[in-house]
Design a protein around this motif. Sequence first.
Motif, mmCIF file in Angstrom:
data_model
loop_
_atom_site.group_PDB
_atom_site.id
_atom_site.type_symbol
_atom_site.label_atom_id
_atom_site.label_comp_id
_atom_site.label_asym_id
_atom_site.label_seq_id
_atom_site.Cartn_x
_atom_site.Cartn_y
_atom_site.Cartn_z
ATOM 1 N N ASN A 161 -11.170 -8.876 4.622
ATOM 2 C CA ASN A 161 -11.992 -7.237 3.576
ATOM 3 C C ASN A 161 -10.841 -6.635 3.375
ATOM 4 O O ASN A 161 -11.377 -5.452 3.327
ATOM 5 C CB ASN A 161 -12.329 -7.084 4.723
ATOM 6 N N LEU A 221 -9.916 -6.396 0.238
ATOM 7 C CA LEU A 221 -10.244 -5.644 -0.895
ATOM 8 C C LEU A 221 -11.059 -4.734 -0.478
ATOM 9 O O LEU A 221 -11.208 -3.679 -1.343
ATOM 10 C CB LEU A 221 -10.277 -6.474 -1.716
ATOM 11 N N LEU A 222 -12.557 -5.049 -0.136
ATOM 12 C CA LEU A 222 -13.321 -3.961 0.397
ATOM 13 C C LEU A 222 -12.920 -2.271 0.936
ATOM 14 O O LEU A 222 -13.135 -1.540 0.699
ATOM 15 C CB LEU A 222 -14.280 -4.732 0.981
ATOM 16 N N LEU A 270 -10.468 4.479 -1.457
ATOM 17 C CA LEU A 270 -10.023 5.005 -3.275
ATOM 18 C C LEU A 270 -10.906 5.613 -3.698
ATOM 19 O O LEU A 270 -11.051 6.641 -3.841
ATOM 20 C CB LEU A 270 -9.464 3.861 -4.159
ATOM 21 N N PHE A 271 -11.945 4.811 -3.303
ATOM 22 C CA PHE A 271 -13.673 5.676 -3.673
ATOM 23 C C PHE A 271 -13.665 6.899 -2.512
ATOM 24 O O PHE A 271 -13.576 8.288 -3.676
ATOM 25 C CB PHE A 271 -14.545 4.785 -3.959
ATOM 26 N N GLY A 307 -9.669 -1.056 0.698
ATOM 27 C CA GLY A 307 -9.001 -0.559 -0.152
ATOM 28 C C GLY A 307 -9.516 0.084 -1.067
ATOM 29 O O GLY A 307 -9.067 1.379 -1.418
ATOM 30 N N SER A 308 -10.376 -0.430 -1.511
ATOM 31 C CA SER A 308 -11.684 -0.032 -2.623
ATOM 32 C C SER A 308 -12.639 1.339 -1.948
ATOM 33 O O SER A 308 -12.845 2.289 -3.202
ATOM 34 C CB SER A 308 -12.612 -0.768 -3.170
ATOM 35 N N LEU A 309 -12.718 0.940 -0.962
ATOM 36 C CA LEU A 309 -13.215 1.918 0.016
ATOM 37 C C LEU A 309 -12.769 3.518 -0.473
ATOM 38 O O LEU A 309 -13.314 4.717 -0.762
ATOM 39 C CB LEU A 309 -13.920 1.611 0.966
ATOM 40 N N TYR A 353 0.508 -1.393 -0.206
ATOM 41 C CA TYR A 353 0.237 -0.063 -0.307
ATOM 42 C C TYR A 353 0.659 1.417 0.236
ATOM 43 O O TYR A 353 0.353 2.491 -0.051
ATOM 44 C CB TYR A 353 -0.756 0.417 0.770
ATOM 45 N N LEU A 390 0.467 3.961 -3.051
ATOM 46 C CA LEU A 390 -0.353 3.903 -2.210
ATOM 47 C C LEU A 390 -1.089 5.047 -1.448
ATOM 48 O O LEU A 390 -1.738 6.777 -1.974
ATOM 49 C CB LEU A 390 -2.296 3.600 -2.250
#
Length: 441
Positions: free
Chosen positions: A405, A407-408, A414-415, A410-412, A302, A305
């Motif tokens: 969790n 992936l969830l 980024l969103f 990390g996606s949140l 990460y 990121l």
Amino acid sequence: MDRKLFFKLAAIGILTLLLMVPLALIEGQITGRSLRQAEVQNNIAQTAAGPQTLVGPVLAVRYRELLPPETTKDAITGRESTTRKQVERVLFLPAARLDIKGQSTVESRSRGIYKARLFHLNLMLSGYIPVPTHLGLDQRADILEAHADLLLGLSDLRGMDNDPDVLINGAKHQFKAGGNPSLAGQQVSIPLGKLDLVAPSRFDFSFPLNLTGTERLAIAPTAEANTFTLTSDWRHPSFQGRFLPRTRNVSASGFEAQWEISHLARNFDTALQANRSSGEVLEIAFMEPVNVYLQSERAVKYGSLFIVLTFAAFFLGEILRRRPMHFMQYLLVGLALSIFFLLLIALSEHVSFVWAYLASAVGCIGLITAYLSGVLGGVRPALAFGAGFTGLYGVLYGVLKSEDNALLMGSLLLFLALGAIMLTTRKVDWYGIGLSRPEAE
């Protein structure tokens, strides 16, 4: 778009790519330390005992069979002759019932800062093996004689800490090294003598077994009815293999688990070869509660990121506050973000992962905030960035602790970051933006 703005974006992109180099070097360092940890575990296993797989006890019956007559004709004389050949075969008979009860303690051994776990088992094995009339074979088979041996298979005989008195039909016996070459792994055996082929027989056995191993214990359910009960002071077991426990209880004081496995659920021939392949076993891994190298490696992934989000925030600050930042300031902050991951792995080898993470995060956030208070010309904007970094590190820790969790989360993240950028810049005139400081009137 202003040409200066375009070149600034391009330069920030190149700088971001350059900062991937220290992140890659840090990830390589983590991989090297992880390999060193594995080497230490193998070294301790070589000097003590490796992972253990227990197979049996089973009965190995060696018998001689007289084959049906064979008639051969001499090619020269034309005479016919009849002969009967003898062959030696081995038949493995499972126990009708096998009960294993035991307790285990786990010991940590160190080589410098690296550790490996040894388990010490005190087991009690009991059961019985029936031998049917004529060995259960076709009655037409002409069996001349049969001899039986009780076999017990282990992955590493060095882990056998006692020479137990084995009670078989009330008589005491001792194991000797060696067994049947057709079975995988190391074995101990007890010769039981000649079998009566006319009448059925039965061998009742019971014996204690003290066993030492490294990291993992596996048991092959070779009997028709298998019952295994194990208690331990280890609080972080991982139940693996093909058969999960029927009941289990894991608490702060350790765990207790029980397996009940029928012959309908296992393949006997495959179970006999469990020391060659680990498919037909129940397995307990005495896992490390937190693998600091795995956690640190996941954290470094990460890192890019972190850098992208930080540089995006700096760039937006330049646009909105009309206060340009130099490339060297970008670089220094990016290096500080990278150093966090090196501090994390270094500290986690000496203290618990949570304290290592907290100390590394506090140090890096404090350093970057103090630096930005001068770069941004005030404490308030620096504290705002510090609060953002605090939230970012908090989210990363949540991702590391919740692997399922990851992936969830990390996606949140980024969103939310993209949403914040879009909402902040929704009224920005990108064609009219310049990065130079406005002239004083």
